[in-house]
Structures are given as C-alpha cells and as structure tokens.
Scaffold this motif. Structure first.
Motif, PDB file in Angstrom:
ATOM      1  N   ASN A 107       0.832  -1.214   0.000  1.00 28.75           N
ATOM      2  CA  ASN A 107       0.000   0.000   0.000  1.00 28.75           C
ATOM      3  C   ASN A 107       0.864   1.261   0.000  1.00 28.75           C
ATOM      4  OD1 ASN A 107      -2.315  -1.496   0.031  1.00 28.75           O
ATOM      5  ND2 ASN A 107      -2.476  -1.512   2.259  1.00 28.75           N
ATOM      6  N   ALA A 108       1.935   1.232   0.805  1.00 31.12           N
ATOM      7  CA  ALA A 108       2.808   2.415   0.897  1.00 31.12           C
ATOM      8  C   ALA A 108       3.434   2.731  -0.456  1.00 31.12           C
ATOM      9  CB  ALA A 108       3.900   2.184   1.938  1.00 31.12           C
ATOM     10  N   ILE A 109       3.863   1.682  -1.159  1.00 29.83           N
ATOM     11  CA  ILE A 109       4.453   1.914  -2.487  1.00 29.83           C
ATOM     12  C   ILE A 109       3.368   2.370  -3.465  1.00 29.83           C
ATOM     13  CG2 ILE A 109       5.560   0.764  -4.446  1.00 29.83           C
ATOM     14  CD1 ILE A 109       7.160  -0.862  -2.459  1.00 29.83           C
ATOM     15  N   GLU A 110       2.180   1.811  -3.286  1.00 32.21           N
ATOM     16  CA  GLU A 110       1.073   2.178  -4.181  1.00 32.21           C
ATOM     17  C   GLU A 110       0.723   3.655  -4.025  1.00 32.21           C
ATOM     18  OE1 GLU A 110      -1.956  -0.948  -4.682  1.00 32.21           O
ATOM     19  OE2 GLU A 110      -3.400   0.632  -4.282  1.00 32.21           O
ATOM     20  N   VAL A 111       0.717   4.140  -2.783  1.00 36.27           N
ATOM     21  CA  VAL A 111       0.393   5.566  -2.569  1.00 36.27           C
ATOM     22  C   VAL A 111       1.661   6.429  -2.565  1.00 36.27           C
ATOM     23  CG1 VAL A 111      -1.670   5.028  -1.263  1.00 36.27           C
ATOM     24  CG2 VAL A 111       0.467   5.406  -0.048  1.00 36.27           C
ATOM     25  N   LYS A 112       2.793   5.809  -2.913  1.00 39.51           N
ATOM     26  CA  LYS A 112       4.057   6.524  -3.072  1.00 39.51           C
ATOM     27  C   LYS A 112       4.548   7.152  -1.768  1.00 39.51           C
ATOM     28  CE  LYS A 112       2.995   7.512  -7.878  1.00 39.51           C
ATOM     29  NZ  LYS A 112       2.660   8.515  -8.855  1.00 39.51           N
ATOM     30  N   ALA A 132      12.800   0.229  -6.136  1.00 38.89           N
ATOM     31  CA  ALA A 132      11.689   1.126  -6.497  1.00 38.89           C
ATOM     32  C   ALA A 132      11.704   2.370  -5.618  1.00 38.89           C
ATOM     33  CB  ALA A 132      10.360   0.386  -6.342  1.00 38.89           C
ATOM     34  N   ILE A 133      11.954   2.151  -4.315  1.00 40.96           N
ATOM     35  CA  ILE A 133      11.947   3.276  -3.375  1.00 40.96           C
ATOM     36  C   ILE A 133      13.088   4.242  -3.680  1.00 40.96           C
ATOM     37  CG2 ILE A 133      12.316   3.880  -0.945  1.00 40.96           C
ATOM     38  CD1 ILE A 133      10.915   1.146  -0.301  1.00 40.96           C
ATOM     39  N   GLN A 134      14.280   3.675  -3.826  1.00 35.71           N
ATOM     40  CA  GLN A 134      15.448   4.546  -4.027  1.00 35.71           C
ATOM     41  C   GLN A 134      15.367   5.289  -5.355  1.00 35.71           C
ATOM     42  OE1 GLN A 134      17.376   5.394  -1.834  1.00 35.71           O
ATOM     43  NE2 GLN A 134      16.977   3.874  -0.273  1.00 35.71           N
ATOM     44  N   THR A 135      14.896   4.599  -6.385  1.00 40.60           N
ATOM     45  CA  THR A 135      14.769   5.251  -7.687  1.00 40.60           C
ATOM     46  C   THR A 135      13.803   6.426  -7.599  1.00 40.60           C
ATOM     47  OG1 THR A 135      15.159   3.141  -8.773  1.00 40.60           O
ATOM     48  CG2 THR A 135      14.172   4.876 -10.106  1.00 40.60           C
ATOM     49  N   SER A 136      12.670   6.184  -6.974  1.00 31.54           N
ATOM     50  CA  SER A 136      11.677   7.254  -6.859  1.00 31.54           C
ATOM     51  C   SER A 136      12.222   8.411  -6.026  1.00 31.54           C
ATOM     52  CB  SER A 136      10.401   6.714  -6.216  1.00 31.54           C
ATOM     53  OG  SER A 136       9.884   5.684  -7.014  1.00 31.54           O
ATOM     54  N   LYS A 137      12.925   8.059  -4.946  1.00 33.20           N
ATOM     55  CA  LYS A 137      13.482   9.109  -4.092  1.00 33.20           C
ATOM     56  C   LYS A 137      14.501   9.947  -4.852  1.00 33.20           C
ATOM     57  CE  LYS A 137      13.148   7.657   0.685  1.00 33.20           C
ATOM     58  NZ  LYS A 137      13.912   7.301   1.863  1.00 33.20           N
ATOM     59  N   THR A 138      15.329   9.248  -5.608  1.00 30.12           N
ATOM     60  CA  THR A 138      16.372   9.963  -6.356  1.00 30.12           C
ATOM     61  C   THR A 138      15.754  10.901  -7.382  1.00 30.12           C
ATOM     62  OG1 THR A 138      17.815   8.052  -6.093  1.00 30.12           O
ATOM     63  CG2 THR A 138      18.427   9.648  -7.769  1.00 30.12           C
ATOM     64  N   ILE A 139      14.770  10.396  -8.099  1.00 28.92           N
ATOM     65  CA  ILE A 139      14.137  11.235  -9.128  1.00 28.92           C
ATOM     66  C   ILE A 139      13.450  12.433  -8.476  1.00 28.92           C
ATOM     67  CG2 ILE A 139      12.363  11.283 -10.921  1.00 28.92           C
ATOM     68  CD1 ILE A 139      13.005   8.318 -11.407  1.00 28.92           C
ATOM     69  N   ALA A 140      12.776  12.170  -7.342  1.00 28.49           N
ATOM     70  CA  ALA A 140      12.093  13.265  -6.639  1.00 28.49           C
ATOM     71  C   ALA A 140      13.112  14.311  -6.178  1.00 28.49           C
ATOM     72  CB  ALA A 140      11.321  12.716  -5.442  1.00 28.49           C
ATOM     73  N   ALA A 141      14.244  13.822  -5.665  1.00 24.80           N
ATOM     74  CA  ALA A 141      15.281  14.753  -5.208  1.00 24.80           C
ATOM     75  C   ALA A 141      15.821  15.593  -6.360  1.00 24.80           C
ATOM     76  CB  ALA A 141      16.418  13.975  -4.546  1.00 24.80           C
ATOM     77  N   ALA A 146       8.899   6.932   2.359  1.00 22.38           N
ATOM     78  CA  ALA A 146       9.527   6.952   3.687  1.00 22.38           C
ATOM     79  C   ALA A 146       8.990   5.787   4.517  1.00 22.38           C
ATOM     80  CB  ALA A 146       9.253   8.284   4.372  1.00 22.38           C
ATOM     81  N   LEU A 147       7.664   5.644   4.511  1.00 18.93           N
ATOM     82  CA  LEU A 147       7.043   4.538   5.244  1.00 18.93           C
ATOM     83  C   LEU A 147       7.467   3.202   4.626  1.00 18.93           C
ATOM     84  CD1 LEU A 147       5.057   3.421   7.323  1.00 18.93           C
ATOM     85  CD2 LEU A 147       3.230   3.751   5.655  1.00 18.93           C
ATOM     86  N   ALA A 148       7.505   3.162   3.302  1.00 20.52           N
ATOM     87  CA  ALA A 148       7.873   1.923   2.609  1.00 20.52           C
ATOM     88  C   ALA A 148       9.279   1.480   3.016  1.00 20.52           C
ATOM     89  CB  ALA A 148       7.788   2.132   1.098  1.00 20.52           C
ATOM     90  N   GLU A 149      10.184   2.420   3.062  1.00 21.36           N
ATOM     91  CA  GLU A 149      11.565   2.085   3.429  1.00 21.36           C
ATOM     92  C   GLU A 149      11.628   1.569   4.867  1.00 21.36           C
ATOM     93  OE1 GLU A 149      14.245   5.268   2.709  1.00 21.36           O
ATOM     94  OE2 GLU A 149      16.010   3.992   2.842  1.00 21.36           O
ATOM     95  N   LYS A 150      10.857   2.223   5.731  1.00 16.00           N
ATOM     96  CA  LYS A 150      10.832   1.799   7.131  1.00 16.00           C
ATOM     97  C   LYS A 150      10.294   0.368   7.235  1.00 16.00           C
ATOM     98  CE  LYS A 150       8.538   3.283  11.424  1.00 16.00           C
ATOM     99  NZ  LYS A 150       7.258   2.570  11.438  1.00 16.00           N
ATOM    100  N   LEU A 151       9.235   0.092   6.480  1.00 17.00           N
ATOM    101  CA  LEU A 151       8.649  -1.242   6.510  1.00 17.00           C
ATOM    102  C   LEU A 151       9.614  -2.286   5.953  1.00 17.00           C
ATOM    103  CD1 LEU A 151       5.046  -0.310   5.354  1.00 17.00           C
ATOM    104  CD2 LEU A 151       5.675  -1.283   7.570  1.00 17.00           C
ATOM    105  N   VAL A 152      10.336  -1.922   4.910  1.00 19.15           N
ATOM    106  CA  VAL A 152      11.303  -2.856   4.330  1.00 19.15           C
ATOM    107  C   VAL A 152      12.341  -3.245   5.382  1.00 19.15           C
ATOM    108  CG1 VAL A 152      13.229  -3.030   2.713  1.00 19.15           C
ATOM    109  CG2 VAL A 152      11.031  -2.178   1.924  1.00 19.15           C
ATOM    110  N   HIS A 153      12.818  -2.259   6.123  1.00 18.43           N
ATOM    111  CA  HIS A 153      13.823  -2.558   7.154  1.00 18.43           C
ATOM    112  C   HIS A 153      13.227  -3.430   8.258  1.00 18.43           C
ATOM    113  CE1 HIS A 153      16.665  -0.157   5.124  1.00 18.43           C
ATOM    114  NE2 HIS A 153      16.120   1.024   5.422  1.00 18.43           N
TER     115      HIS A 153
END
Lengths: 623, 132
Positions: free
Chosen positions: A381-386, A413-422, A389-396
């Motif tokens: 769900n976290a990845i679905e709603v983008k 997926a998380i890191q790519t999206s974060k990088t592009i957003a940054a 931050a929560l997704a990364e926490k859940l992964v850990h």
C-alpha cells in the motif's frame, strides 16, 4: 497438467475471492460461502457488464503466472496485491482453527460420501447411502448448504431420467398405434381387391363407371389411415427429440453446478458432485458443455477439452497441493524463513481457503506470519500511494522479521523514486533562485507526483515560497525607500536588497547607484570625523557640507553636519554671510566675508571657490 | 648732628620730567603723523558696517589703512583686486586698485593708506593710496 493447474486455480480463486459475480446457472443456485461484494481491487472488473454476461460464455479471468496478474474483462491486476485478498488473508491469520469436534465430524462425513462414490465401491446401495448423507452434511455451517445443492441436482437428474423413461413408453405406444394403422390399411386394401376380381371384358366396359366409383370409395377409406400414420410418426419424432433435449438439459445443469463449485474452490464438493454425475449419467459422455473463454480456461490449463474427469482430477490435485503448501509453511516457519512461509501459506489459502489443511491450521502457527503479512500489505500500500519513507521503514522492519526477505525489489523502487524526486526538487530550487517560476512550478509538481509525502517537499516548498515572500517584500521596501530617497535605510539593509534585486536589472542598477552614493556619503562622514578628531572642526564641517550639498536627505550626515556647525560656528557664519550677500548682489561685502572665512580656515575650498567666483565677477577678464 | 642740605635732588622730579618727556614725544608723533596722512580729512571706513551692508555706503569715500595680504586677481583693463588686512579691526577687505593706479608698486606685506570709494556693487575702489 500439474504445472498449469496452480495457474488455473489461482485465476479461479482470484475470481472467487474478489468478485464472485458470475451468474448462477439455474435451477437451484448454490449459496455462495464467500459472497464478497464489488469488483476486484486495483483494476477490478465491471460488475454490471459481468452480471449481464452469459454464464461461462465470457468474462472469465485468465491468470498469468509470470507476473501473478489476472486478466478479466480487459483489465489486469495483481492477485497477491489485491486488497480484498489481503484483507481476507489477514482475517484468516487471526481466525481460530476449525479443529473442534464438529469440524472433524463434517470432514469425516465428506470423506465418507467420497468413499462411497469411489468407482470401486459404488453400487446402487452405496449411491443411495451417499445421497442420504448429503442433507446431513449440509447441516454444518462450513458446508454453506452446498451438499443440499448437490442433493437437489442429483434428484433433478433422476427426475429427468424418469421423464425420459415415460417418454420412451409413450414412443412405444405410438409405434404400436402406427403398426395397428398399417395393418388396418392393408386389410382394407386386400378386401377391396377381392370384391372387384373375375368379370368379362364386356362387363368390364359396362362396369367402368362403377369401377371408378369403387376406387374413389377405397381411397376415402384408406386416407384416414395415412393421415393418422403421418401424425403418429410426427409425434414419435417429437417425443424422441424432447427426450434427448431433456437429457442434455439435465447434464448441462449438473455440469454447471460442478464448474460453479470448482470456481468457488469447493473442491471436496467438486469430487462429490463428479462422483454422483458419473453414476447418474453413465452413458460414457462426460464432456463438459462450456464454451468461449470458459472452455479456453480449461483448454489452456490442461491442454485438452474439459471433461468431468478433468475437473475431478484437478480438484483432487488442488486438495493435495494445498496440503503440501501447509506442510511447507510449517517447515519454513520452523526455519524462520518467514517470507517464503507466508507466501506459501497465502498461495495455499488463495487456492484452498475451504479445505481442511487450511481451516485446521492453528491460530498460533498462523499468527507467526501475521505481523509479517501485515507489514507486507502495508508495504504494498505504501508503495502504491508513493509513501516511500514509510515503505523504506517497513522494508527494514521486514528484513528484521524474516531472514529470507528479498528487499532488493522494493528498495530499488523506493530509491529510484526518491532519487528522481530529489532531482526534481533540486531543479525546483534552482528555478526558484533563478526566478524561473514556470520551471519551478513544473518541477515541484513533478516532485510531488513522484513522492507526494516527501518530507523535503514541504520544506523546499515552504522555503521557496517564503523566499518569494521575503524577496517580494524586499523589493517593495526597496521601491518605497528609493522613492523617499532614504538611501541610508537601503544602505543599512543592503544585504537583503542585494539578494532581492539580484535578478532585476533595473533595480540592480538603482541599488548600485545608491550604494555608490552611500559610499561617497560614508567617505565624507569618515573624513569629517577624522578631521574633527584632529581638531579641525571647520575642515570636518566642510567635508560634511560638501556631501550634504549632493545628499541633503541623509540623516546621519545631517546629524554630523549640524553638530559640526556649532563647533566651527565663526567659519560657517562667515561662509553663510558671504553666500547670502553674493545672492543679494553685493559682491564686495560677499568677498570680504569669503576672505574672512578663508582667514578662519585657510584650506577652505568653499572660501577659495567663493573668492575666485566673486573675483571673476568683479574682474571678468582677470587672468 | 649734622644738618642735611635743603637743595638735595628729589626723585619725584625725575619721574614727572620723564612723563612730560613722553607726553611731548607722543604729541609730537601724533602731530607728525597727522601731518603725514594726506587723507586725514576722509572718514575712516567702518568695516563692520561695510561687512553688514555695503549698499548703505555706496558712493562714499573712506580712508583705510592696512597691509596688503594678497592679490586676488588682475585685469589689464580693470586693475588689480587685492585683499587688505585692516589695521584697526583686523578684518580683511577686498580693494580694487584701478588700472590708473597700476603704476604704483604694491606688494604683499606692504602697508598702505587707501582712499577708497564704495562703488554700486559695494566694491572698495581705490581712488588713491600712499604708503603708511
């Protein structure tokens, strides 16, 4: 078939779990045990269109095992990411095991029925015994009345078979009637031939008229027989056709029930229904009469046309597969391989939600993977709603829970999206600094779309907007102060204004001019203060006065000038008087005052200039 | 005891004689100076009045004694404009030495007695001058 079976069943399970909306096939609709409303989540189906589609004719989902997606009615969604499935799976993990006495009794009863229907055991007596156990089994809550439905279907088939016998008797009666009519016709024709035989030629000529009359009479006697024979033949054909149709209808209804039970993943009931089917319709023709996509479903999964035996075999295979899945779950849990264990259990649950190995799994064992499954669902769900931050926490967290959890895919997926957003945020910041509002807006929007809950987004947006506000306010202040010629205030706040007008060429030029002027004023003030310090108040005053002539509004300069005026009063008074008399057209007296001022302060520029000016006035051609 | 002589020298007489001598010298000097100032009939310039409003003095002729401080300008046609430090008030006034008097030797530091006329513009124009 073994390899394609899970794929087929997953597709069917997804249909059942997410949208059990296919039309029930007449005559007695089976009560669905898991009637969930609505279409599937994440791209679900079109219920209206679906409800109007013919049963098994179309809108049957197809499962693609490569990416675990089900395609149905032109739409695709991921089975394991299905919200309804996730909810049901979590509910299952929290539910107590159905391992009480009643559940055991029910399972034993179904096993008993299946045993009675096995080919090596079945006979009219065991068939009747199995039929009599169906109402008993349907009394259990877990059965959801399905055994009753099977019982009704068997009874309806038997009724159809009795009708068929009656129709056969009617056909026989009609055949007897037809034979009787044929006999009567023959007898009539023979008696007519006998009465007209043995007459002479003369008599024949004489009786030709009478003979024609006899023929007409004979035809009249025979014609009713012919008509009746035609009628009887037609009735026989109609009865035969009706009998065949009745049999086909009964078969199709029974097959529909079997397929429906299969779709509902009631595989124990599928085995029971196929057992009855084979004994009720024992003519050897057990091909399942499905068409369109439903036929493809079985064709593509098994590689052969669907038959009752095929469905029976698949149901048996599923039961075995689910039992194996639960065993694998228990083993993986012991090895703390929570990811694989949860996947195996979810797959088994998806296929065999109503099978004993799933229903009887203890709650304690299930809850081992509950937290992991919940986090997995939250991660999806976290990845679905983008919410990366929560997704990364859940992964850990999941990495900590399960040693076999493969975090590479979600983390990529998380890191790519974060990088592009940054990157978009960085571009937005650059655009903000450059005053490029169009790019700023575009980049901020892009960053928001990629990672809506990016905590840096609010910071950057706030910074950009506050920067914009500060900049705008600074520009307004600058314009106001410039209008008031309050260069001192601009000079004192030069840091703020330099940043604000950095990209405004016109204001930048104005600020530069102000700064230059202020440097002149400050230099004059500095010089005046220095001269005052060394005891030269007249010189200090003159420095201040020279700057004052050009910048009369500077408050600091004014203050200093006023102070120095009192300290060099005689010199200032002489100059003032000289200038006044000069203006009044008294160059002689004016010159005398300038000379007096020069006497007070020999280095005075004002006095020297005044003397030269008046001298020039008195002696225009002076050399 | 011997009796002092009545005709002995009295110091008071010496003092009175000195005073008389000084007075005689001063008077002589005064009369000598008066006799050497050719413009003694002209009124001395009241510098304060001139500085305050030269227009009120226009057309009048005054006498000023002072030291040449500086040459402010020179015009072949108009003459020289000099600054003069007035002995009496320690003020400085500008004096125009017209070209008619250009032949006179006027140098910085020399003391002169000027006969001045106040022109329309309040300029002190020398009509004549003599060394003081």
């Amino acid at each position: 078939m073994k390899t394609t079976l899970p794929a087929l069943l997953l597709g069917l399970a997804a249909l059942s779990a997410s949208a059990q909306v296919v039309d029930q096939p007449a005559p007695k609709p089976a009560p669905a045990p898991a009637q969930s409303s609505g279409g599937g989540n994440g791209g679900g189906g079109n219920n209206n269109a679906n409800s109007q589609s013919s049963f098994l004719g179309k809108d049957v989902p197809f499962f693609d095992p490569d990416n675990e997606t089900v395609t149905w009615d032109g739409k695709s969604w991921n089975v394991t990411n299905n919200r309804v499935f996730q909810a049901r799976f979590e509910k299952y993990l929290n539910a107590p095991a159905e391992d009480d006495a009643k559940a055991a009794e029910y399972d034993a009863l179904l096993d008993q029925i299946r045993n009675l229907l096995r080919p090596r055991n079945v006979n009219p007596k065991t068939l009747d015994e199995a039929f009599s156990l169906l109402p008993k089994a349907s009394e259990y809550r877990r059965d959801a009345g399905l055994c009753d439905t099977i019982s009704n279907q068997v009874y309806a088939a038997w009724q159809a078979q009795q009708d068929r016998a009656r129709m056969a008797a009617a056909t026989d009666a009609l055949a007897t009637e037809r034979d009787r009519l044929n006999h009567n016709k023959v007898v009539t024709l023979e008696s007519a031939s006998f009465s007209t035989g043995g007459s002479s030629k003369a008599d024949q000529n004489k009786d030709s008229v009478a003979s024609r009359a006899n023929n007409e009479r004979l035809n009249a006697e025979i014609q009713p027989y012919d008509l009746r024979i035609i009628e009887v033949n037609a009735l026989m054909k109609a009865t035969q056709a009706k009998r065949a149709l009745k049999e086909l209808q009964a078969k199709i209804e029974f097959q529909s029930l079997i397929v429906q039970l299969f779709l509902q993943r009631r595989f124990q009931h599928v085995l029971i229904a196929t057992g009855f089917y084979r004994n009720v319709f024992n003519d050897g023709d057990d091909e399942v009469q499905v068409k369109g996509s439903a036929k493809d479903l079985f064709d593509k999964s098994t590689g052969m046309p669907p038959t009752v035996s095929t469905v029976d075999a698949m149901a048996g295979e599923v039961i075995r597969d689910v039992a194996e899945g639960v065993d694998a779950y228990n083993y993986l849990i012991e090895r703390n391989e929570l990811d694989s264990a949860t996947k195996r259990l979810s797959e088994s649950f998806l296929i065999g939600e109503y099978l004993p190995p799933i229903r009887t799994l203890s709650r304690d064992k299930k809850r081992v993977s509950l937290s992991y499954a919940q986090k997995g669902n939250q991660l999806v769900n976290a990845i679905e709603v983008k919410d990366y931050a929560l997704a990364e926490k859940l992964v850990h967290e999941m990495e900590g829970l399960a040693k076999d959890f493969d975090s590479s895919k979600p983390m990529a997926a998380i890191q790519t999206s974060k990088t592009i957003a940054a990157m978009h945020l960085a571009k937005a910041q650059n655009a903000a600094v450059a005053g490029d509002h169009a790019t700023l807006e575009t980049e901020l929007q892009a960053a928001t779309e990629i990672w809506p809950r990016n905590p840096q987004l609010a910071d950057v947006a706030g910074m950009v907007f506050s920067q914009g506000n500060v900049q705008n306010k600074a520009l307004v202040d600058f314009d106001q102060l410039l209008g008031q010629k309050n260069y001192r205030q601009i000079f004192d706040d030069q840091g703020r204004f330099i940043a604000a007008v950095a990209f405004d060429e016109k204001r930048k030029a104005q600020l530069t001019e102000v700064m230059n002027n202020m440097r002149v004023i400050e230099t004059a003030i500095g010089t005046a203060q220095q001269r005052e310090k060394i005891g030269d108040p007249a010189g200090a005053w003159e420095s201040a006065e020279q700057a004052f002539a050009k910048y009369p509004t500077d408050p600091k300069l004014n203050e200093l000038r006023a102070d120095l005026t009192t300290k060099a009063a005689d010199f200032v008074r002489a100059l003032r008087r000289a200038e006044e008399l000069e203006k009044r057209g008294q160059p002689g007296s004016s010159l005398a005052w300038f000379l007096k001022a020069q006497q007070e302060y020999p280095n005075s520029d004002f006095a020297r200039e005044g003397i030269e000016r008046i001298t020039k006035q008195i002696l225009p051609d002076a050399t | 005891m011997a009796r002092r002589s009545r005709s002995s020298f009295q110091p008071q007489w010496l003092i009175a004689g000195g005073i008389a001598l000084v007075a005689l010298f001063a008077a002589g000097s005064y009369f000598f100076n008066q006799a050497s100032d050719p413009y003694r009939t002209a009124a001395p310039l009241v510098v304060a009045t001139y500085l305050e409003n030269s227009n009120s003095l226009r057309g009048n002729t005054y006498r000023v004694q002072g030291e040449v401080l500086n040459v402010l300008g020179y015009s072949p046609s108009e003459g020289r404009l000099i600054s003069v430090g007035v002995d009496a008030t320690n003020d400085i006034v500008p004096v125009l030495i017209p070209s008619e008097l250009g032949h006179r030797d006027i140098e910085k530091g020399q003391k002169f007695i000027f006969l001045l006329e106040v022109t329309d513009q309040g300029i002190l124009r020398a009509k004549d001058l003599t060394k003081a």
